[in-house]
Motif scaffolding. Structure first.
Motif, PDB file in Angstrom:
ATOM      1  N   LEU A   1     -38.964  34.548 -11.059  1.00  0.00           N
ATOM      2  CA  LEU A   1     -38.315  33.498 -10.350  1.00  0.00           C
ATOM      3  C   LEU A   1     -37.224  33.862  -9.198  1.00  0.00           C
ATOM      4  O   LEU A   1     -36.756  35.057  -9.460  1.00  0.00           O
ATOM      5  CB  LEU A   1     -37.219  33.046 -11.703  1.00  0.00           C
ATOM      6  CG  LEU A   1     -38.026  32.187 -12.739  1.00  0.00           C
ATOM      7  CD1 LEU A   1     -36.968  31.928 -13.615  1.00  0.00           C
ATOM      8  CD2 LEU A   1     -38.701  30.807 -12.123  1.00  0.00           C
ATOM      9  N   THR A   2     -37.172  33.078  -8.316  1.00  0.00           N
ATOM     10  CA  THR A   2     -35.902  33.572  -7.217  1.00  0.00           C
ATOM     11  C   THR A   2     -34.763  32.591  -7.245  1.00  0.00           C
ATOM     12  O   THR A   2     -33.768  32.742  -6.921  1.00  0.00           O
ATOM     13  CB  THR A   2     -36.697  33.384  -6.043  1.00  0.00           C
ATOM     14  OG1 THR A   2     -37.207  32.143  -5.805  1.00  0.00           O
ATOM     15  CG2 THR A   2     -37.870  34.463  -5.773  1.00  0.00           C
ATOM     16  N   THR A   3     -34.928  31.448  -8.351  1.00  0.00           N
ATOM     17  CA  THR A   3     -33.795  30.440  -8.442  1.00  0.00           C
ATOM     18  C   THR A   3     -33.945  30.300  -9.885  1.00  0.00           C
ATOM     19  O   THR A   3     -34.687  29.987 -10.624  1.00  0.00           O
ATOM     20  CB  THR A   3     -33.895  29.133  -7.641  1.00  0.00           C
ATOM     21  OG1 THR A   3     -35.034  28.711  -7.856  1.00  0.00           O
ATOM     22  CG2 THR A   3     -33.768  29.353  -6.193  1.00  0.00           C
ATOM     23  N   VAL A   4     -32.572  30.246 -10.533  1.00  0.00           N
ATOM     24  CA  VAL A   4     -32.298  29.888 -11.865  1.00  0.00           C
ATOM     25  C   VAL A   4     -31.563  28.601 -11.889  1.00  0.00           C
ATOM     26  O   VAL A   4     -30.390  28.438 -11.090  1.00  0.00           O
ATOM     27  CB  VAL A   4     -31.576  31.171 -12.550  1.00  0.00           C
ATOM     28  CG1 VAL A   4     -31.289  30.691 -13.992  1.00  0.00           C
ATOM     29  CG2 VAL A   4     -32.458  32.355 -12.343  1.00  0.00           C
ATOM     30  N   GLU A   5     -31.689  27.684 -12.764  1.00  0.00           N
ATOM     31  CA  GLU A   5     -30.782  26.519 -12.846  1.00  0.00           C
ATOM     32  C   GLU A   5     -29.916  26.667 -14.225  1.00  0.00           C
ATOM     33  O   GLU A   5     -29.908  27.423 -14.809  1.00  0.00           O
ATOM     34  CB  GLU A   5     -31.713  25.455 -13.301  1.00  0.00           C
ATOM     35  CG  GLU A   5     -32.265  25.178 -14.684  1.00  0.00           C
ATOM     36  CD  GLU A   5     -32.784  24.062 -15.015  1.00  0.00           C
ATOM     37  OE1 GLU A   5     -33.147  23.560 -16.126  1.00  0.00           O
ATOM     38  OE2 GLU A   5     -33.575  23.464 -14.152  1.00  0.00           O
TER      39      GLU A   5
END
Length: 89
Positions: free
Chosen positions: A31-35
């Motif tokens: 993953l490169t973005t996390v919510e």
């Protein structure tokens, strides 16, 4: 085979496994973005009147199952090189 050479060949796998477990040992891809979810009340200070969910995306790297697999493949390649060099092929 010397223990030192064997340890150096297994080092990429051990590093990949350590990084993977430190990020949560997810059985998914990188993953490169996390919510990040936040609940915000409609009226400040009065959450009993209702809340809404705000999703904020963060730029963050989380390693997946590929990390220990790539480390394992690199370790196998180093072991093969060491083995064939020792055999004289």
């Amino acid at each position: 085979m010397k223990f030192r050479n064997l340890f150096l060949c297994l080092l990429p796998f051990l590093l990949g496994l350590g990084i993977w477990t430190s990020h949560g040992a997810r059985l998914a891809f990188w993953l490169t973005t996390v919510e990040e979810r936040k609940e915000i009340p409609f009226v400040d200070g009065m959450p009993e009147l209702g809340v809404q969910t705000q999703i904020v995306w963060k730029e963050e790297f989380v390693s997946g199952i590929e990390t220990p697999l790539l480390g394992f493949m690199a370790s196998l390649a180093f072991l093969a090189i060491l083995f064939f060099r020792r055999q004289g092929v």
